[in-house]
Design a protein around this motif. Structure first.
Motif, PDB file in Angstrom:
ATOM      1  N   THR A   7      60.565  31.217  51.325  1.00  0.00           N
ATOM      2  CA  THR A   7      60.293  31.716  52.678  1.00  0.00           C
ATOM      3  C   THR A   7      59.852  33.167  52.625  1.00  0.00           C
ATOM      4  OG1 THR A   7      61.952  30.209  53.609  1.00  0.00           O
ATOM      5  CG2 THR A   7      61.277  32.075  54.971  1.00  0.00           C
ATOM      6  N   GLN A   8      60.534  33.978  51.814  1.00  0.00           N
ATOM      7  CA  GLN A   8      60.131  35.369  51.645  1.00  0.00           C
ATOM      8  C   GLN A   8      58.718  35.459  51.073  1.00  0.00           C
ATOM      9  OE1 GLN A   8      63.022  38.156  49.895  1.00  0.00           O
ATOM     10  NE2 GLN A   8      64.499  36.489  49.892  1.00  0.00           N
ATOM     11  N   ALA A   9      58.444  34.649  50.061  1.00  0.00           N
ATOM     12  CA  ALA A   9      57.130  34.682  49.424  1.00  0.00           C
ATOM     13  C   ALA A   9      56.021  34.362  50.420  1.00  0.00           C
ATOM     14  CB  ALA A   9      57.094  33.709  48.248  1.00  0.00           C
ATOM     15  N   ALA A  10      56.242  33.336  51.238  1.00  0.00           N
ATOM     16  CA  ALA A  10      55.239  32.940  52.224  1.00  0.00           C
ATOM     17  C   ALA A  10      55.006  34.038  53.263  1.00  0.00           C
ATOM     18  CB  ALA A  10      55.677  31.647  52.910  1.00  0.00           C
ATOM     19  N   ALA A  11      56.070  34.773  53.600  1.00  0.00           N
ATOM     20  CA  ALA A  11      55.958  35.815  54.619  1.00  0.00           C
ATOM     21  C   ALA A  11      55.359  37.110  54.066  1.00  0.00           C
ATOM     22  CB  ALA A  11      57.339  36.104  55.205  1.00  0.00           C
ATOM     23  N   TYR A  12      55.590  37.378  52.791  1.00  0.00           N
ATOM     24  CA  TYR A  12      55.268  38.698  52.245  1.00  0.00           C
ATOM     25  C   TYR A  12      53.907  38.802  51.566  1.00  0.00           C
ATOM     26  CZ  TYR A  12      60.318  39.704  52.725  1.00  0.00           C
ATOM     27  OH  TYR A  12      61.580  39.891  53.191  1.00  0.00           O
ATOM     28  N   TRP A  13      53.366  37.698  51.067  1.00  0.00           N
ATOM     29  CA  TRP A  13      52.242  37.857  50.146  1.00  0.00           C
ATOM     30  C   TRP A  13      50.998  38.470  50.796  1.00  0.00           C
ATOM     31  CZ3 TRP A  13      47.367  35.704  50.192  1.00  0.00           C
ATOM     32  CH2 TRP A  13      47.151  34.587  51.012  1.00  0.00           C
ATOM     33  N   GLN A  14      50.740  38.148  52.054  1.00  0.00           N
ATOM     34  CA  GLN A  14      49.540  38.695  52.688  1.00  0.00           C
ATOM     35  C   GLN A  14      49.634  40.203  52.949  1.00  0.00           C
ATOM     36  OE1 GLN A  14      49.127  35.863  55.965  1.00  0.00           O
ATOM     37  NE2 GLN A  14      47.340  34.974  54.957  1.00  0.00           N
ATOM     38  N   PRO A  15      50.724  40.712  53.546  1.00  0.00           N
ATOM     39  CA  PRO A  15      50.823  42.171  53.703  1.00  0.00           C
ATOM     40  C   PRO A  15      50.799  42.915  52.367  1.00  0.00           C
ATOM     41  CG  PRO A  15      52.416  41.069  55.113  1.00  0.00           C
ATOM     42  CD  PRO A  15      51.841  40.014  54.222  1.00  0.00           C
ATOM     43  N   VAL A  16      51.438  42.339  51.355  1.00  0.00           N
ATOM     44  CA  VAL A  16      51.435  42.975  50.034  1.00  0.00           C
ATOM     45  C   VAL A  16      50.019  42.997  49.457  1.00  0.00           C
ATOM     46  CG1 VAL A  16      52.265  42.767  47.656  1.00  0.00           C
ATOM     47  CG2 VAL A  16      53.847  42.417  49.556  1.00  0.00           C
ATOM     48  N   LEU A  17      49.284  41.907  49.641  1.00  0.00           N
ATOM     49  CA  LEU A  17      47.897  41.853  49.154  1.00  0.00           C
ATOM     50  C   LEU A  17      47.023  42.868  49.881  1.00  0.00           C
ATOM     51  CD1 LEU A  17      45.726  40.518  47.404  1.00  0.00           C
ATOM     52  CD2 LEU A  17      45.415  38.819  49.225  1.00  0.00           C
ATOM     53  N   ILE A  18      47.201  43.000  51.183  1.00  0.00           N
ATOM     54  CA  ILE A  18      46.414  43.966  51.947  1.00  0.00           C
ATOM     55  C   ILE A  18      46.665  45.379  51.428  1.00  0.00           C
ATOM     56  CG2 ILE A  18      46.146  45.058  54.211  1.00  0.00           C
ATOM     57  CD1 ILE A  18      46.719  42.283  55.435  1.00  0.00           C
ATOM     58  N   ARG A  19      47.918  45.711  51.205  1.00  0.00           N
ATOM     59  CA  ARG A  19      48.228  47.052  50.700  1.00  0.00           C
ATOM     60  C   ARG A  19      47.640  47.255  49.304  1.00  0.00           C
ATOM     61  NH1 ARG A  19      54.102  49.741  49.474  1.00  0.00           N
ATOM     62  NH2 ARG A  19      53.300  51.806  48.902  1.00  0.00           N
ATOM     63  N   ALA A  20      47.676  46.217  48.465  1.00  0.00           N
ATOM     64  CA  ALA A  20      47.105  46.314  47.128  1.00  0.00           C
ATOM     65  C   ALA A  20      45.606  46.567  47.193  1.00  0.00           C
ATOM     66  CB  ALA A  20      47.398  45.042  46.336  1.00  0.00           C
ATOM     67  N   LEU A  21      44.911  45.879  48.085  1.00  0.00           N
ATOM     68  CA  LEU A  21      43.463  46.050  48.208  1.00  0.00           C
ATOM     69  C   LEU A  21      43.106  47.430  48.743  1.00  0.00           C
ATOM     70  CD1 LEU A  21      42.455  42.522  49.565  1.00  0.00           C
ATOM     71  CD2 LEU A  21      42.246  43.398  47.224  1.00  0.00           C
ATOM     72  N   VAL A  22      43.898  47.927  49.690  1.00  0.00           N
ATOM     73  CA  VAL A  22      43.672  49.288  50.206  1.00  0.00           C
ATOM     74  C   VAL A  22      43.824  50.306  49.075  1.00  0.00           C
ATOM     75  CG1 VAL A  22      44.639  51.087  51.695  1.00  0.00           C
ATOM     76  CG2 VAL A  22      44.328  48.761  52.586  1.00  0.00           C
ATOM     77  N   ALA A  23      44.886  50.157  48.296  1.00  0.00           N
ATOM     78  CA  ALA A  23      45.124  51.082  47.185  1.00  0.00           C
ATOM     79  C   ALA A  23      44.017  50.987  46.137  1.00  0.00           C
ATOM     80  CB  ALA A  23      46.491  50.795  46.557  1.00  0.00           C
ATOM     81  N   ALA A  24      43.569  49.756  45.854  1.00  0.00           N
ATOM     82  CA  ALA A  24      42.512  49.572  44.862  1.00  0.00           C
ATOM     83  C   ALA A  24      41.206  50.209  45.326  1.00  0.00           C
ATOM     84  CB  ALA A  24      42.307  48.086  44.583  1.00  0.00           C
ATOM     85  N   ALA A  25      40.872  50.040  46.599  1.00  0.00           N
ATOM     86  CA  ALA A  25      39.635  50.622  47.135  1.00  0.00           C
ATOM     87  C   ALA A  25      39.681  52.146  47.070  1.00  0.00           C
ATOM     88  CB  ALA A  25      39.419  50.158  48.573  1.00  0.00           C
ATOM     89  N   PHE A  26      40.808  52.717  47.448  1.00  0.00           N
ATOM     90  CA  PHE A  26      40.934  54.177  47.388  1.00  0.00           C
ATOM     91  C   PHE A  26      40.889  54.659  45.947  1.00  0.00           C
ATOM     92  CE2 PHE A  26      43.732  57.934  46.975  1.00  0.00           C
ATOM     93  CZ  PHE A  26      42.958  58.839  47.679  1.00  0.00           C
ATOM     94  N   GLY A  27      41.568  53.951  45.054  1.00  0.00           N
ATOM     95  CA  GLY A  27      41.533  54.327  43.649  1.00  0.00           C
ATOM     96  C   GLY A  27      40.117  54.325  43.101  1.00  0.00           C
ATOM     97  N   ALA A  28      39.320  53.332  43.497  1.00  0.00           N
ATOM     98  CA  ALA A  28      37.923  53.261  43.043  1.00  0.00           C
ATOM     99  C   ALA A  28      37.126  54.452  43.568  1.00  0.00           C
ATOM    100  CB  ALA A  28      37.293  51.951  43.497  1.00  0.00           C
ATOM    101  N   ILE A  29      37.372  54.839  44.809  1.00  0.00           N
ATOM    102  CA  ILE A  29      36.673  55.994  45.377  1.00  0.00           C
ATOM    103  C   ILE A  29      36.977  57.251  44.583  1.00  0.00           C
ATOM    104  CG2 ILE A  29      36.594  57.546  47.375  1.00  0.00           C
ATOM    105  CD1 ILE A  29      36.923  55.073  49.148  1.00  0.00           C
ATOM    106  N   THR A  30      38.250  57.437  44.232  1.00  0.00           N
ATOM    107  CA  THR A  30      38.619  58.650  43.492  1.00  0.00           C
ATOM    108  C   THR A  30      38.019  58.677  42.090  1.00  0.00           C
ATOM    109  OG1 THR A  30      40.686  57.695  42.607  1.00  0.00           O
ATOM    110  CG2 THR A  30      40.785  58.771  44.768  1.00  0.00           C
TER     111      THR A  30
END
Length: 212
Positions: A7-30
């Motif tokens: 249940t936790q996995a189903a609820a958490y994976w999308q917000p965690v993925l969004i944060r990962a993609l935001v961090a990856a995009a910013f890291g690429a910019i830097t």
């Protein structure tokens, strides 16, 4: 009330993925923006903090995260507010203060979340006896249902990264926007890797049938 790990996995994976993609995009910019000025530093860094706060807020809204909501909302608010201020006050000293505060408070909240929700020693021994192995790798959701949080190890890692880079960041202020973005980008890249692994593991575990 304990929350099953699926249940936790189903609820958490999308917000965690969004944060990962935001961090990856910013890291690429830097990495690829070779000569950022104060405006690029402030806007790119501010949007990174703001969007990261939005992703944490999405995580806090999940019913499965009710037990962690207060700390998650604090983390989200600090990231969002410092992000907005960074975009508005486009100076090196202000960016240093805001980014440092964001990293330290956000990282501290994640360390508290990870430490307070880590599986106990008895849970780890039970998993080993059941044949599920010893400590899981970062991002893994393996564990007994209700034994802490499936994100506990990831919170500990990303929290330690944020605090460590937050302590280091002020020492690079005199080097200007490029150095500050490099330090913040370094934290973002490590966070992106950890959270991307976590999100993919959570997505996989969410599709597994619940043990009955």
């Amino acid at each position: 009330m304990t929350i099953p790990s699926t249940t936790q996995a189903a609820a958490y994976w999308q917000p965690v993925l969004i944060r990962a993609l935001v961090a990856a995009a910013f890291g690429a910019i830097t990495i690829f923006w070779q000569e950022p000025g104060r405006t690029v530093m402030a806007v790119a860094g501010g949007l990174f903090l703001l969007l990261s706060g939005g992703a944490v807020w999405l995580l806090a809204r999940q019913p499965a995260a009710a037990a962690h909501r207060q700390l998650l909302l604090l983390q989200a608010a600090v990231l969002a507010v410092t992000g907005v201020f960074a975009c508005v006050f486009q100076t090196v000293p202000m960016f240093t203060v805001l980014a440092t505060a964001a990293l330290l408070v956000s990282g501290g909240a994640e360390l508290m979340l990870g430490w307070s929700n880590r599986p106990s020693g008895a849970d780890a021994q039970g998993r080993a006896a059941a044949g599920t192995g010893p400590a899981a790798a970062p991002g893994s959701t393996a564990g007994a249902d209700g034994a802490g949080s499936v994100l506990a190890r990831d919170w500990l890692i990303t929290g330690a990264v944020s605090v460590g880079f937050g302590i280091a960041l002020p020492f690079f202020s005199y080097l200007g926007p490029h150095a500050l973005l490099g330090v913040l980008g370094g934290a973002a890249i490590i966070t992106a890797v950890v959270l991307l692994i976590a999100a993919l593991s959570l997505r996989h575990d969410a599709r597994q049938p619940t043990a009955g």
